[in-house]
Write an enzyme that holds these catalytic residues in place. Structure first.
Site, PDB file in Angstrom:
ATOM      1  N   HIS A  98       0.815  -1.221   0.000  1.00 42.04           N
ATOM      2  CA  HIS A  98       0.000   0.000   0.000  1.00 42.04           C
ATOM      3  C   HIS A  98       0.850   1.273   0.000  1.00 42.04           C
ATOM      4  O   HIS A  98       0.305   2.378   0.126  1.00 42.04           O
ATOM      5  CB  HIS A  98      -0.948   0.025   1.203  1.00 42.04           C
ATOM      6  N   ASP A 135      -2.802 -10.801  -1.989  1.00 39.11           N
ATOM      7  CA  ASP A 135      -3.393 -10.262  -0.762  1.00 39.11           C
ATOM      8  C   ASP A 135      -4.873  -9.949  -1.003  1.00 39.11           C
ATOM      9  O   ASP A 135      -5.293  -9.693  -2.128  1.00 39.11           O
ATOM     10  CB  ASP A 135      -2.644  -8.978  -0.379  1.00 39.11           C
ATOM     11  N   HIS A 137      -6.352  -7.303  -0.252  1.00 33.84           N
ATOM     12  CA  HIS A 137      -6.504  -5.894  -0.621  1.00 33.84           C
ATOM     13  C   HIS A 137      -5.717  -5.541  -1.881  1.00 33.84           C
ATOM     14  O   HIS A 137      -4.673  -6.125  -2.149  1.00 33.84           O
ATOM     15  CB  HIS A 137      -6.057  -5.008   0.554  1.00 33.84           C
TER      16      HIS A 137
HETATM   17 ZN    ZN Z   1      -4.391  -7.164   2.988  1.00 32.14          ZN
END
Ligand code: ZN
Length: 247
Positions: A98, A135, A137
């Protein structure tokens, strides 16, 4: 298969779920018997391959976090270097997917995967890379840094349903051609008892096997880096299942 790990990754550096006590320990316990390799911290010039000085300076304000995030990036670099001759798993934290060029968040500080891949490209050890993000996300940071590039393919898996996820990953891997290394952003939060409520432990072995199969087209060069995964009791079991498929 080598495990890249530093004792300092056990350090609890913040209050987020990725930094939780016991999380790294559970994986270390499950991977007993593997050969562990200790990395060094990434240098600031390595971070600058993908991040702005402003972002680096903002992380630097917390000395403990900066040191650990640099050590995680160093673990990613070591994992990618090992992958040129054998598969490797970076048992590292904080995670990275991220973190974008000039922003971060979601428990991430520096983009470990992007740093490792960009460094190999910069050093001309590889020309093209495939990054697979499993993942739960979206790897928005990785996309921010490497998305749209001709020399990097970024496959981000999104899971609605277990079997469809596995089928889509297989299909996407078969369609993707010509790369010199595969880097897997290995988050385990899609697990049935984790936030994603979907994949089973044996599915991680299946995913590992798919990556291994795909890596046959690049002399077996593949590595994975730990991203998310928050159901601590089964985290080590799931990582081991994934590695069993990958090796
Ligand atoms: Zn995640």
């Amino acid at each position: 298969m080598k495990i890249v790990f530093h004792e300092r990754y056990k350090q609890v550096y913040s209050y987020d779920p990725a930094a939780k006590v016991g999380r790294i320990e559970n994986i270390v316990e499950a991977l007993k018997g593997y050969e562990f390799v200790q990395p060094q911290s990434a240098a600031v010039q390595d971070l600058l391959f993908v991040h702005t000085q402003t972002l680096i300076d903002s992380v630097k304000r917390d000395k403990a976090v900066f040191e650990l995030a640099s050590l995680a990036a160093g673990g990613a670099i070591t994992s990618a270097e090992i992958a040129l001759s054998e598969p490797a798993f970076g048992l590292i934290r904080p995670p990275g997917h991220h973190a974008g060029r000039d922003f971060n968040g979601g428990f991430c500080f520096f983009n470990n995967m992007a740093i490792a891949i960009q460094r190999l490209i910069h050093q001309k050890k590889i020309n093209r890379a495939l990054i697979v993000d499993i993942d739960l996300h979206y790897g928005n940071g990785t996309y921010d840094i490497l998305g749209g590039r001709k020399d990097v393919v970024f496959l981000n898996m999104e899971c609605q349903e277990r079997q469809r996820y596995l089928d889509e990953l297989k299909e996407s891997l078969e369609k993707t051609k010509s790369y010199d290394i595969i880097g897997v952003s290995a988050g385990f939060d899609t697990y049935e008892k984790d936030w994603g409520r979907s994949l089973k432990t044996e599915d991680y072995k299946t995913i590992g096997s798919m990556i291994k199969e795909a890596a046959k087209s690049c002399q077996g060069r593949s590595f994975a880096l730990l991203e998310g995964g928050y159901y601590i009791p089964d985290l080590g079991k799931n990582v081991k299942s994934f590695l069993n498929g990958l090796e």
